[in-house]
Design an enzyme around this catalytic site. Structure first.
Site, short mmCIF file in Angstrom:
data_model
loop_
_atom_site.label_atom_id
_atom_site.label_comp_id
_atom_site.label_asym_id
_atom_site.label_seq_id
_atom_site.Cartn_x
_atom_site.Cartn_y
_atom_site.Cartn_z
N GLY A 48 0.85 -1.20 0.00
CA GLY A 48 0.00 0.00 0.00
C GLY A 48 0.88 1.24 0.00
N ALA A 49 1.88 1.25 -0.92
CA ALA A 49 2.98 2.22 -0.84
C ALA A 49 2.80 3.48 -1.67
CB ALA A 49 4.27 1.53 -1.29
N LEU A 139 -2.73 -1.04 3.49
CA LEU A 139 -3.77 -1.11 2.45
C LEU A 139 -5.04 -0.44 2.94
CD1 LEU A 139 -3.67 -4.77 1.05
CD2 LEU A 139 -2.58 -2.73 0.14
N ALA A 140 -5.72 0.26 2.04
CA ALA A 140 -7.08 0.73 2.31
C ALA A 140 -7.84 0.46 1.03
CB ALA A 140 -7.08 2.21 2.64
N TYR A 235 -17.40 4.84 13.15
CA TYR A 235 -16.03 4.35 12.91
C TYR A 235 -15.67 3.24 13.89
CZ TYR A 235 -11.38 4.00 11.14
OH TYR A 235 -10.24 3.48 10.56
N LEU A 273 -6.38 12.01 8.81
CA LEU A 273 -5.77 12.88 7.81
C LEU A 273 -6.50 12.77 6.49
CD1 LEU A 273 -1.98 12.61 8.49
CD2 LEU A 273 -3.30 14.69 8.24
P1 NAD Z 1 -4.79 5.51 0.91
O1 NAD Z 1 -6.05 5.35 0.14
O2 NAD Z 1 -4.07 6.82 0.79
O3 NAD Z 1 -3.75 4.36 0.49
C1 NAD Z 1 -4.14 3.04 0.24
C2 NAD Z 1 -3.01 2.27 -0.43
O4 NAD Z 1 -3.47 0.92 -0.62
C3 NAD Z 1 -2.61 2.79 -1.82
O5 NAD Z 1 -1.22 2.64 -1.99
C4 NAD Z 1 -3.34 1.83 -2.77
O6 NAD Z 1 -2.74 1.67 -4.05
C5 NAD Z 1 -3.22 0.55 -1.97
N1 NAD Z 1 -4.22 -0.47 -2.34
C6 NAD Z 1 -5.57 -0.43 -2.21
N2 NAD Z 1 -6.11 -1.61 -2.65
C7 NAD Z 1 -5.07 -2.37 -3.06
C8 NAD Z 1 -4.96 -3.68 -3.60
N3 NAD Z 1 -6.02 -4.45 -3.81
N4 NAD Z 1 -3.72 -4.14 -3.92
C9 NAD Z 1 -2.60 -3.38 -3.74
N5 NAD Z 1 -2.65 -2.15 -3.19
C10 NAD Z 1 -3.87 -1.65 -2.87
O7 NAD Z 1 -5.13 5.16 2.41
P2 NAD Z 1 -4.60 5.66 3.83
O8 NAD Z 1 -5.59 6.62 4.39
O9 NAD Z 1 -3.16 6.00 3.79
O10 NAD Z 1 -4.81 4.32 4.67
C11 NAD Z 1 -3.77 3.39 4.93
C12 NAD Z 1 -4.01 2.75 6.28
O11 NAD Z 1 -3.93 3.76 7.29
C13 NAD Z 1 -5.41 2.10 6.42
O12 NAD Z 1 -5.29 0.93 7.19
C14 NAD Z 1 -6.18 3.16 7.20
O13 NAD Z 1 -7.26 2.63 7.92
C15 NAD Z 1 -5.08 3.67 8.12
N6 NAD Z 1 -5.35 4.99 8.74
C16 NAD Z 1 -5.78 6.04 7.98
C17 NAD Z 1 -6.08 7.25 8.61
C18 NAD Z 1 -6.55 8.45 7.83
O14 NAD Z 1 -7.13 9.36 8.40
N7 NAD Z 1 -6.30 8.50 6.55
C19 NAD Z 1 -5.93 7.38 10.01
C20 NAD Z 1 -5.46 6.30 10.74
C21 NAD Z 1 -5.19 5.10 10.09
#
Ligand code: NAD
Length: 397
Positions: A48-49, A139-140, A235, A273
């Site tokens: 998920g990079a 991953l999300a 949530y 965020l």
């Molecule tokens: P994001 O949407 O920015 O990033 C998701 C990443 O997952 C991307 O790199 C995407 O290409 C990859 N991805 C999605 N489906 C995929 C698949 N099937 N195969 C390969 N790659 C795949 O999301 P984010 O907000 O950075 O979330 C990442 C983690 O952080 C999640 O677990 C989320 O719950 C957690 N998180 C997010 C927040 C927030 O507010 N954004 C806060 C706390 C925790």
């Protein structure tokens, strides 16, 4: 192509390659300005990079720790008259910058939930890095095809217990509205756990371990969220919270296994965020614009890159023995500490009570949110000429 933002609801369907590169450049500059992290990982796999927290993890690993990185993500390259996705351009720019700095960086674009991509990743590690000492799972996704059964699971964002109504923000109309979400069915809860819970993380770690590509002392970290009372029904006590409970329980199981090899497994609770995923969660964007105003006023505001630098630099590494990483009573690392500070939460709760369409621009940081949202797609950077014709078809190699 001349590229401008095309926003549809909570997604922007265009992305700007030079703007995404500028975004990567800003994040790299921040990490460099903070200095290198001692004792950091040297060979990092980030699942998920390409955007959000995973991208920030890759940048901190490379530019804060001098690590070789392999990034796995699911992005779309440019096609005919369509730009690539932001995550594609981010990854192209990241690889270029990392390689110019003499750092190994390769990427695998495909479905991380599939055994095929897991296998491809293991082959690449064996060939180039031999082993990895850190695995970030970020991953999300709204859906997952199960690699063993082929069943497709879709996640939903709903309360678990009962229908929930509260304020929300409609950015298109710039209005504070009221949104009602019905309670999820048991099947919807199960499906969301299958997508965003810990099963896939466990599959990755089992596969990496089984293939012998985890170095002695390796760590793995996945990201979670808790948040305030106003978003708790949808949530933390909702379907996504059930998945996060599962993810956190998986961390505890993995920790026992990783410790046998002198390593650790953690969940880090990060702050709310603006990312492509979080903007889709009901109620969160309104909470977030209020939070942003309060945290900026108190000089506490952080983006993904600040959060992850702090996670690596103050919690996981910088000379701290792995067994002494600070965790809460549930074993979680907390970098949401500033968001959850009582004075911050009290102020946000007060604003939430009073916020309406009439005062939202005044008491919440709507403009800051919109700026950050557009930045995710490479728009709004002062050093980019958005009226000039740019090449959109950039290759990953
Ligand atoms: P994001 O949407 O920015 O990033 C998701 C990443 O997952 C991307 O790199 C995407 O290409 C990859 N991805 C999605 N489906 C995929 C698949 N099937 N195969 C390969 N790659 C795949 O999301 P984010 O907000 O950075 O979330 C990442 C983690 O952080 C999640 O677990 C989320 O719950 C957690 N998180 C997010 C927040 C927030 O507010 N954004 C806060 C706390 C925790």
């Amino acid at each position: 192509m001349i590229i401008h933002p095309k926003v549809r609801g909570f997604i922007c369907t265009t992305a700007h390659p030079q703007g995404c590169a500028a975004n990567i450049g800003e994040q790299i500059d921040y990490v460099k300005s903070k200095g290198s992290i001692t004792g950091g990982p040297k060979k990092v796999l980030v699942i998920g990079a390409s955007t959000g927290y995973g991208l920030a993890s890759r940048i901190v690993s490379a530019f804060g720790c001098g690590a070789a990185t392999i990034g796995v993500f699911f992005e779309r390259p440019a096609e005919a008259k369509r730009t690539a996705t932001a995550g594609w351009y981010n990854s192209v720019a990241f690889q270029k910058a990392a390689r110019s700095a003499g750092l190994y960086a390769k990427s695998i674009n495909g479905d991380a939930f599939s055994d095929e991509i897991r296998q491809q990743t293991i082959e690449l590690i064996k060939k180039d890095l031999k082993q990895v000492d850190c695995v970030i799972y970020s991953l999300a996704s709204p859906r997952r095809t199960h690699p063993k059964t082929g069943q497709i699971y879709k996640s939903v964002l709903r309360p678990k217990e009962a229908t929930y109504t509260n304020k929300s923000i409609d950015f298109e109309k710039n209005e504070v509205t009221e949104v009602t979400l019905p309670a999820a069915t048991d099947e919807e809860i199960e499906n969301t756990i299958m997508v965003m819970g810990g099963e896939d993380w466990q599959m990755w770690m089992d596969a990496l371990d089984g293939a012998g590509v985890l170095a002695k002392g390796a760590i793995t970290v996945a990201y979670s969220y808790i948040g305030p009372d106003v978003t708790t029904p949808v949530y933390r006590n909702g379907t996504i919270g059930a998945a996060k409970d599962h993810l956190e329980a998986t961390a505890r199981l993995l920790d026992t296994v990783m410790k046998k090899n002198n390593g650790r497994a953690f969940v880090s609770v990060n702050k709310a965020l603006v990312t492509q995923s979080s903007s889709a969660i009901p109620f969160i964007p309104l909470y977030f614009v209020l939070l942003m105003r309060v945290m900026k006023k108190k000089n506490l505001h952080e983006d993904c890159i600040h959060q992850i630098y702090r996670l690596f630099g103050s919690m996981l590494y910088n000379g701290r023995p792995l067994m002494q990483v600070p965790v809460d009573a549930q074993g979680r690392v907390r970098v949401d500490d500033l968001e959850m500070r009582q004075d911050v939460q009290d102020e946000v709760a007060k604003l939430w009570q009073n916020v309406s369409t009439e005062n939202v621009n005044e008491i919440a940081d709507v403009q800051g949110y919109e700026r950050d949202f557009l930045k995710l797609f490479g728009f709004g950077f002062a050093n980019v000429d958005y009226n000039s014709d740019v090449e959109v078809d950039l290759s990953m190699e």
